[in-house]
Every structure is written in C-alpha cells, then in structure tokens.
Design a protein around this motif. Structure first.
Motif, PDB file in Angstrom:
ATOM      1  N   PHE A  77      -7.056  68.455  90.108  1.00 48.97           N
ATOM      2  CA  PHE A  77      -6.214  69.633  90.303  1.00 48.97           C
ATOM      3  C   PHE A  77      -4.774  69.220  90.595  1.00 48.97           C
ATOM      4  O   PHE A  77      -3.827  69.812  90.073  1.00 48.97           O
ATOM      5  N   SER A  78      -4.602  68.220  91.432  1.00 48.41           N
ATOM      6  CA  SER A  78      -3.272  67.730  91.766  1.00 48.41           C
ATOM      7  C   SER A  78      -2.576  67.171  90.525  1.00 48.41           C
ATOM      8  O   SER A  78      -1.381  67.411  90.299  1.00 48.41           O
ATOM      9  N   TRP A  79      -3.311  66.436  89.709  1.00 43.28           N
ATOM     10  CA  TRP A  79      -2.744  65.891  88.467  1.00 43.28           C
ATOM     11  C   TRP A  79      -2.352  67.017  87.523  1.00 43.28           C
ATOM     12  O   TRP A  79      -1.298  66.977  86.887  1.00 43.28           O
ATOM     13  N   TYR A  80      -3.199  68.050  87.426  1.00 45.86           N
ATOM     14  CA  TYR A  80      -2.898  69.185  86.559  1.00 45.86           C
ATOM     15  C   TYR A  80      -1.638  69.907  87.021  1.00 45.86           C
ATOM     16  O   TYR A  80      -0.787  70.276  86.197  1.00 45.86           O
ATOM     17  N   LYS A  81      -1.508  70.125  88.317  1.00 47.79           N
ATOM     18  CA  LYS A  81      -0.315  70.788  88.851  1.00 47.79           C
ATOM     19  C   LYS A  81       0.934  69.947  88.597  1.00 47.79           C
ATOM     20  O   LYS A  81       2.005  70.489  88.337  1.00 47.79           O
ATOM     21  N   LYS A  82       0.817  68.633  88.688  1.00 49.49           N
ATOM     22  CA  LYS A  82       1.967  67.759  88.435  1.00 49.49           C
ATOM     23  C   LYS A  82       2.377  67.844  86.971  1.00 49.49           C
ATOM     24  O   LYS A  82       3.567  67.849  86.647  1.00 49.49           O
ATOM     25  N   GLN A  83       1.407  67.908  86.056  1.00 43.39           N
ATOM     26  CA  GLN A  83       1.712  68.023  84.630  1.00 43.39           C
ATOM     27  C   GLN A  83       2.329  69.375  84.314  1.00 43.39           C
ATOM     28  O   GLN A  83       3.139  69.491  83.407  1.00 43.39           O
ATOM     29  N   GLU A  84       1.937  70.396  85.070  1.00 46.77           N
ATOM     30  CA  GLU A  84       2.437  71.748  84.854  1.00 46.77           C
ATOM     31  C   GLU A  84       3.906  71.876  85.229  1.00 46.77           C
ATOM     32  O   GLU A  84       4.644  72.613  84.639  1.00 46.77           O
ATOM     33  N   MET A 102       7.881  65.516 101.550  1.00 47.34           N
ATOM     34  CA  MET A 102       6.654  65.389 100.786  1.00 47.34           C
ATOM     35  C   MET A 102       6.120  66.800 100.503  1.00 47.34           C
ATOM     36  O   MET A 102       5.917  67.588 101.410  1.00 47.34           O
ATOM     37  N   ASP A 103       5.904  67.105  99.247  1.00 44.65           N
ATOM     38  CA  ASP A 103       5.434  68.436  98.906  1.00 44.65           C
ATOM     39  C   ASP A 103       3.910  68.523  98.995  1.00 44.65           C
ATOM     40  O   ASP A 103       3.220  67.539  99.248  1.00 44.65           O
ATOM     41  N   LYS A 104       3.401  69.735  98.778  1.00 44.84           N
ATOM     42  CA  LYS A 104       1.964  69.971  98.912  1.00 44.84           C
ATOM     43  C   LYS A 104       1.154  69.164  97.901  1.00 44.84           C
ATOM     44  O   LYS A 104       0.050  68.712  98.202  1.00 44.84           O
ATOM     45  N   ASN A 105       1.701  68.994  96.722  1.00 44.04           N
ATOM     46  CA  ASN A 105       0.982  68.278  95.677  1.00 44.04           C
ATOM     47  C   ASN A 105       0.788  66.804  96.046  1.00 44.04           C
ATOM     48  O   ASN A 105      -0.274  66.239  95.816  1.00 44.04           O
ATOM     49  N   GLU A 106       1.803  66.190  96.624  1.00 42.11           N
ATOM     50  CA  GLU A 106       1.678  64.793  97.045  1.00 42.11           C
ATOM     51  C   GLU A 106       0.675  64.647  98.181  1.00 42.11           C
ATOM     52  O   GLU A 106      -0.107  63.689  98.212  1.00 42.11           O
ATOM     53  N   ARG A 107       0.691  65.601  99.126  1.00 42.52           N
ATOM     54  CA  ARG A 107      -0.270  65.560 100.233  1.00 42.52           C
ATOM     55  C   ARG A 107      -1.695  65.728  99.720  1.00 42.52           C
ATOM     56  O   ARG A 107      -2.607  65.033 100.158  1.00 42.52           O
ATOM     57  N   LEU A 108      -1.870  66.656  98.774  1.00 38.71           N
ATOM     58  CA  LEU A 108      -3.187  66.859  98.191  1.00 38.71           C
ATOM     59  C   LEU A 108      -3.666  65.604  97.472  1.00 38.71           C
ATOM     60  O   LEU A 108      -4.834  65.235  97.556  1.00 38.71           O
TER      61      LEU A 108
END
Length: 85
Positions: free
Chosen positions: A77-84, A1-7
């Motif tokens: 922020f998590s959604w934005y990072k996932k789109q990035e 599980m990466d940081k984005n999923e945890r966030l």
C-alpha cells in the motif's frame, strides 16, 4: 517525515518481526515447553510435553504469518501511494 514514510518503516519492522517469528518458532516453542515443564514439577507424560511444544510452535507460526502478511500488505500500500504521488 510524512505518513507514507512512517507506514513504510512500520511495515518493514512488521515484516522483519514476522519473519523472525516464523524462523524461530521451533526454538521459541521448545523454550516455552521447557518452562511449562518446570512449572508442572519437572515431569510430565511425553505426549503431553510434545503437544505443548507443538501448540506453542503453532501459535508463534500463526503470529509470525499474520505479522508478515500485514507488513507486506502495508508495504505494498505504501509503495502504491508513493507511485501515485
């Protein structure tokens, strides 16, 4: 599980907890005011009791708003990072 999923999971938990505090502020405020009333001997002026109840309710409303807002910002922020990616 990466940081984005945890966030994302933490932000979801914060949003749910904040929403529950916002919705349940009246019940929690009433409960804590009754506990306060029992601690002071079971009798108090009505205005003082109402002030305690209002203070507790306002505190939990503020806490719920903060948790909900932080959770929402973290989720965005998590959604934005996932789109990035």
């Amino acid at each position: 599980m990466d940081k984005n999923e945890r966030l994302f999971k933490i932000s979801t938990l914060l949003i749910i907890l904040g929403f529950l505090l916002i919705i349940g502020k009246g019940w929690i405020g009433n409960l804590l005011a009754n506990i306060w009333l029992n601690m002071v001997g079971g009798t108090a002026d009505t205005n003082v009791y109402e002030f305690q109840k209002y203070s507790y309710s306002s505190s939990f409303l503020s806490l719920g708003n903060i948790l909900f807002g932080v959770g929402l910002l973290a989720m965005l922020f998590s959604w934005y990072k996932k789109q990035e990616d």
